[in-house]
Scaffold this motif. Structure first.
Motif, PDB file in Angstrom:
ATOM      1  N   UNK A 184       0.857  -1.188   0.000  1.00 46.02           N
ATOM      2  CA  UNK A 184       0.000   0.000   0.000  1.00 46.02           C
ATOM      3  C   UNK A 184       0.889   1.232   0.000  1.00 46.02           C
ATOM      4  N   UNK A 185       0.502   2.199  -0.812  1.00 45.20           N
ATOM      5  CA  UNK A 185       1.314   3.394  -0.974  1.00 45.20           C
ATOM      6  C   UNK A 185       0.508   4.613  -0.569  1.00 45.20           C
ATOM      7  N   UNK A 186       1.180   5.634  -0.092  1.00 37.22           N
ATOM      8  CA  UNK A 186       0.449   6.763   0.459  1.00 37.22           C
ATOM      9  C   UNK A 186      -0.361   7.533  -0.563  1.00 37.22           C
ATOM     10  N   UNK A 187       0.117   7.641  -1.784  1.00 36.54           N
ATOM     11  CA  UNK A 187      -0.628   8.442  -2.739  1.00 36.54           C
ATOM     12  C   UNK A 187      -0.066   8.220  -4.134  1.00 36.54           C
ATOM     13  N   UNK A 188      -0.759   8.763  -5.088  1.00 37.55           N
ATOM     14  CA  UNK A 188      -0.294   8.756  -6.465  1.00 37.55           C
ATOM     15  C   UNK A 188       0.946   9.630  -6.558  1.00 37.55           C
ATOM     16  N   UNK A 189       1.998   9.079  -7.091  1.00 36.44           N
ATOM     17  CA  UNK A 189       3.262   9.810  -7.025  1.00 36.44           C
ATOM     18  C   UNK A 189       3.727  10.345  -8.354  1.00 36.44           C
ATOM     19  N   UNK A 190       3.071  10.007  -9.431  1.00 38.83           N
ATOM     20  CA  UNK A 190       3.507  10.558 -10.702  1.00 38.83           C
ATOM     21  C   UNK A 190       2.859   9.838 -11.861  1.00 38.83           C
ATOM     22  N   UNK A 191       2.717  10.556 -12.961  1.00 41.75           N
ATOM     23  CA  UNK A 191       2.030   9.994 -14.113  1.00 41.75           C
ATOM     24  C   UNK A 191       2.783   8.796 -14.677  1.00 41.75           C
ATOM     25  N   UNK A 192       4.091   8.838 -14.631  1.00 42.81           N
ATOM     26  CA  UNK A 192       4.855   7.772 -15.251  1.00 42.81           C
ATOM     27  C   UNK A 192       5.021   6.558 -14.336  1.00 42.81           C
ATOM     28  N   UNK A 193       4.579   6.678 -13.099  1.00 46.51           N
ATOM     29  CA  UNK A 193       4.719   5.549 -12.180  1.00 46.51           C
ATOM     30  C   UNK A 193       3.739   4.437 -12.545  1.00 46.51           C
ATOM     31  N   UNK A 194       4.105   3.203 -12.289  1.00 49.00           N
ATOM     32  CA  UNK A 194       3.153   2.122 -12.539  1.00 49.00           C
ATOM     33  C   UNK A 194       2.008   2.180 -11.529  1.00 49.00           C
ATOM     34  N   UNK A 195       0.861   1.614 -11.865  1.00 50.42           N
ATOM     35  CA  UNK A 195      -0.259   1.630 -10.923  1.00 50.42           C
ATOM     36  C   UNK A 195       0.102   0.956  -9.611  1.00 50.42           C
ATOM     37  N   UNK A 196      -0.472   1.455  -8.550  1.00 47.85           N
ATOM     38  CA  UNK A 196      -0.185   0.910  -7.228  1.00 47.85           C
ATOM     39  C   UNK A 196      -1.493   0.671  -6.493  1.00 47.85           C
ATOM     40  N   UNK A 197      -1.429  -0.185  -5.519  1.00 50.16           N
ATOM     41  CA  UNK A 197      -2.532  -0.275  -4.585  1.00 50.16           C
ATOM     42  C   UNK A 197      -2.350   0.843  -3.581  1.00 50.16           C
ATOM     43  N   UNK A 198      -3.379   1.630  -3.414  1.00 44.69           N
ATOM     44  CA  UNK A 198      -3.191   2.864  -2.672  1.00 44.69           C
ATOM     45  C   UNK A 198      -3.477   2.693  -1.190  1.00 44.69           C
ATOM     46  N   UNK A 199      -4.613   2.140  -0.884  1.00 41.47           N
ATOM     47  CA  UNK A 199      -4.956   1.975   0.521  1.00 41.47           C
ATOM     48  C   UNK A 199      -5.786   0.710   0.669  1.00 41.47           C
ATOM     49  N   UNK A 200      -5.987   0.312   1.894  1.00 41.59           N
ATOM     50  CA  UNK A 200      -6.739  -0.903   2.148  1.00 41.59           C
ATOM     51  C   UNK A 200      -6.418  -1.421   3.525  1.00 41.59           C
ATOM     52  N   UNK A 201      -7.078  -2.480   3.920  1.00 35.01           N
ATOM     53  CA  UNK A 201      -6.760  -3.093   5.200  1.00 35.01           C
ATOM     54  C   UNK A 201      -7.163  -4.564   5.184  1.00 35.01           C
ATOM     55  N   UNK A 202      -6.547  -5.308   6.076  1.00 32.71           N
ATOM     56  CA  UNK A 202      -6.749  -6.751   6.182  1.00 32.71           C
ATOM     57  C   UNK A 202      -6.475  -7.458   4.857  1.00 32.71           C
ATOM     58  N   UNK A 203      -5.465  -6.955   4.197  1.00 29.18           N
ATOM     59  CA  UNK A 203      -4.964  -7.522   2.945  1.00 29.18           C
ATOM     60  C   UNK A 203      -3.465  -7.692   3.111  1.00 29.18           C
ATOM     61  N   UNK A 204      -2.938  -8.830   2.706  1.00 24.26           N
ATOM     62  CA  UNK A 204      -1.486  -8.970   2.635  1.00 24.26           C
ATOM     63  C   UNK A 204      -1.116  -9.312   1.206  1.00 24.26           C
ATOM     64  N   UNK A 205       0.159  -9.222   0.902  1.00 20.45           N
ATOM     65  CA  UNK A 205       0.613  -9.515  -0.448  1.00 20.45           C
ATOM     66  C   UNK A 205       1.484 -10.762  -0.417  1.00 20.45           C
ATOM     67  N   UNK A 206       1.149 -11.690  -1.286  1.00 17.44           N
ATOM     68  CA  UNK A 206       1.938 -12.920  -1.418  1.00 17.44           C
ATOM     69  C   UNK A 206       2.334 -13.052  -2.877  1.00 17.44           C
ATOM     70  N   UNK A 207       3.609 -13.149  -3.121  1.00 18.37           N
ATOM     71  CA  UNK A 207       4.125 -13.199  -4.484  1.00 18.37           C
ATOM     72  C   UNK A 207       3.615 -12.013  -5.300  1.00 18.37           C
TER      73      UNK A 207
END
Lengths: 390, 136
Positions: free
Chosen positions: B9-32
């Motif tokens: 999870x990332x705090x905010x959109x950081x730039x047009x050229x950046x790849x898409x990110x998951x911005x916010x959420x909860x009770x989610x983890x990332x595996x692979x």
């Protein structure tokens, strides 16, 4: 073992009393350790069978906040230093008070408000233990805001930075979810925070209070495997990990006990009598821009969304649905006044959703409150230029 | 187009050229690199099927839970502001019921007694016999 089958437990708050000893027999109550020093803020047992108290009163200096003191080898009630005893003490030189510590892979580990120190076993007949400073830029924020995982020490410093020590110099682990966790913690409630690992998933959970109740209600979760942060939201007053196949245990703020990670997807069996409880979850993407030549001049249409997902439901929860919200904005930022929202639901398998939102940027939100493990795969979006025939 | 979100999870959109990110959420983890929901939980129950718990109204909020393993079965210490309990697997547990638990007050005495406990920075060193000494 030095304590036989017994356990030492202490009260806190710099109270003028000794720790307590319990013989692990539920028919017996814990009793005060007569003769032990008062005001300890932490303690542990060394492998060579010394009970060590941290931040307690010194035999001659009284309470300084920096005393490390140990009992005669193999005892819990013989604290007076003597020629015939291995009991002793020393003062740490860095910091103004000891905040916490324990026996770790780095031997005795003691955090003060400004430093990290190590206590080395000497196994000699004169000094018994020797302190050394590992770092002077590593103060601990609160007594329980540290843990050991994967051969490293992890802790939250006074500057609300998570640090990791693997030898050498402590490293700061940049946090991407601080705005929703640490940054909302007040000085009044930070001492109620705690940290533990979830070894089965290679994670460090840093609990903090963010609400007016000043009780821990969410954790910043760092995955040491994926090198990324997420957030856990549960009202938990205390939680601890259990190694191996055993699941973490937690106490809710209402005093009730829970077993966490009672999941199916991680290969641990979930029997019907496990009766999992529903919990909410939520995930929102950052903005997705439509693939047009000049975003400022052209809008795009989000016409189709293909979400690859796998769900493993707890018994009785097979019909659970995921709420999907797709929002389009008329600019390349989240200008909330100029948006269109489309709602849909996803069920158990890969799902295709047809819709038509014409905007310049889009975001996706997934959420549910269920007893189901959901794993997301690839997400494909069908986006085309406005007025395109294709 | 394929949306390749970055894990975490990332705090905010950081730039047009950046790849898409998951911005916010909860009770989610990332595996692979992929999002997975986290934290299915269940209640610890006594032999009667009731969830066990400590009384927060009388003895304050819990501030420690620590597992103390031993050969004859695990013990779980629950420290409150003014009380100390131990939870143990019940001998009446069966394969059908799963593990059931008994909860025992080991602080003793009435509220206000000298043996009230506020257990401390627990969960460290439980394997070695010392659970905790100090503030919570």
């Amino acid at each position: 073992m030095v304590l036989g089958n017994s356990i030492v437990v202490g009260r806190g708050g710099n109270l003028d009393e000794p720790p307590f000893l319990w013989d692990r027999n539920p028919a017996h109550v814990a009793t005060a350790l007569t003769g032990a020093p008062h005001r300890a803020v932490g303690g542990f047992k060394s492998p060579n069978n010394h009970l060590i108290l941290l931040g307690c009163e010194d035999e001659s200096l009284g309470w300084t906040g920096l005393t490390v003191r140990w009992a005669n080898q193999g005892t819990v009630d013989s604290w007076a230093s003597a020629v015939t005893s291995t009991a002793g003490a020393f003062e740490l030189s860095a910091g103004s008070r000891i905040v916490g510590g324990g026996w770790t892979g780095f031997q005795g580990t003691v955090f003060t408000d400004t430093s990290l120190s190590q206590i080395t076993e000497l196994n000699d007949t004169e000094f018994f233990f020797r302190p050394s400073t590992l770092s002077n830029e590593a103060g601990l924020c609160a007594a329980k805001l540290w843990c050991e995982n994967n051969g490293a020490l992890w802790w939250l410093g006074h500057d609300m930075q998570v640090r990791r020590y693997r030898g050498g110099t402590p490293e700061v682990v940049p946090c991407t979810v601080g705005r929703e966790t640490f940054d909302q913690t007040s000085r009044e409630s930070v001492h109620r925070g705690f940290m533990h690992s979830i070894a089965a998933h290679g994670e460090i959970w840093v609990w903090c209070s963010t609400g007016s109740a000043q009780l821990p209600d969410r954790a910043a979760v760092y995955s040491d495997r994926e090198q990324c942060w997420t957030i856990a939201k549960y009202p938990r007053a205390a939680m601890c990990d259990r190694s191996g196949p055993l699941r973490p245990l937690a106490v809710g703020e209402d005093g009730r006990l829970y077993e966490h990670e009672a999941s199916i997807i991680d290969d641990s069996p979930s029997y019907p009598n496990d009766a999992p409880l529903a919990r909410p979850w939520y995930l929102r993407s950052a903005l997705v821009l439509s693939p047009v030549d000049t975003i400022e001049n052209q809008t795009g249409y989000l016409v189709r969304l293909l979400v690859d997902l796998e769900r493993v439901a707890a018994p009785g929860d097979e019909a659970a649905l995921i709420d999907l919200t797709m929002t389009g904005y008329d600019w390349t930022m989240r200008n909330l006044g100029r948006k269109k929202t489309s709602l849909a639901t996803l069920s158990s398998e890969t799902e295709v959703t047809d819709l038509r939102i014409g905007m310049r940027s889009f975001e996706l939100e997934f959420s549910a409150e269920d007893k189901t493990e959901t794993r997301f795969g690839e997400i494909h979006a069908g986006v085309k230029k406005s007025d395109s025939e294709r | 187009m394929k949306l390749e979100f970055q894990a975490g999870l990332w705090p905010d959109w950081t730039g047009v050229s950046d790849p898409p990110r998951y911005k916010t959420g909860y009770n989610i983890r990332f595996m692979f690199g992929r999002p997975v929901t986290m934290g299915i939980l269940r209640a610890l129950k006594d032999v009667g099927g009731t969830q066990i718990g400590v009384d927060v109204n009388l003895y304050g909020r819990p501030n420690m839970i620590a597992v103390c393993s031993r050969g004859s079965g695990a013990q779980v210490l629950i420290g409150q502001l003014n009380k100390l309990y131990v939870a143990e697997p019940s001998v009446d547990s069966t394969l059908i019921t799963g593990t059931r638990w008994t909860l025992t007050d080991i602080a003793g005495g009435a509220d206000g007694d000298q043996r009230r406990h506020r257990a401390g920075p627990g969960a460290h060193g439980g394997q070695q016999g010392v659970v905790a000494c100090g503030p919570g």
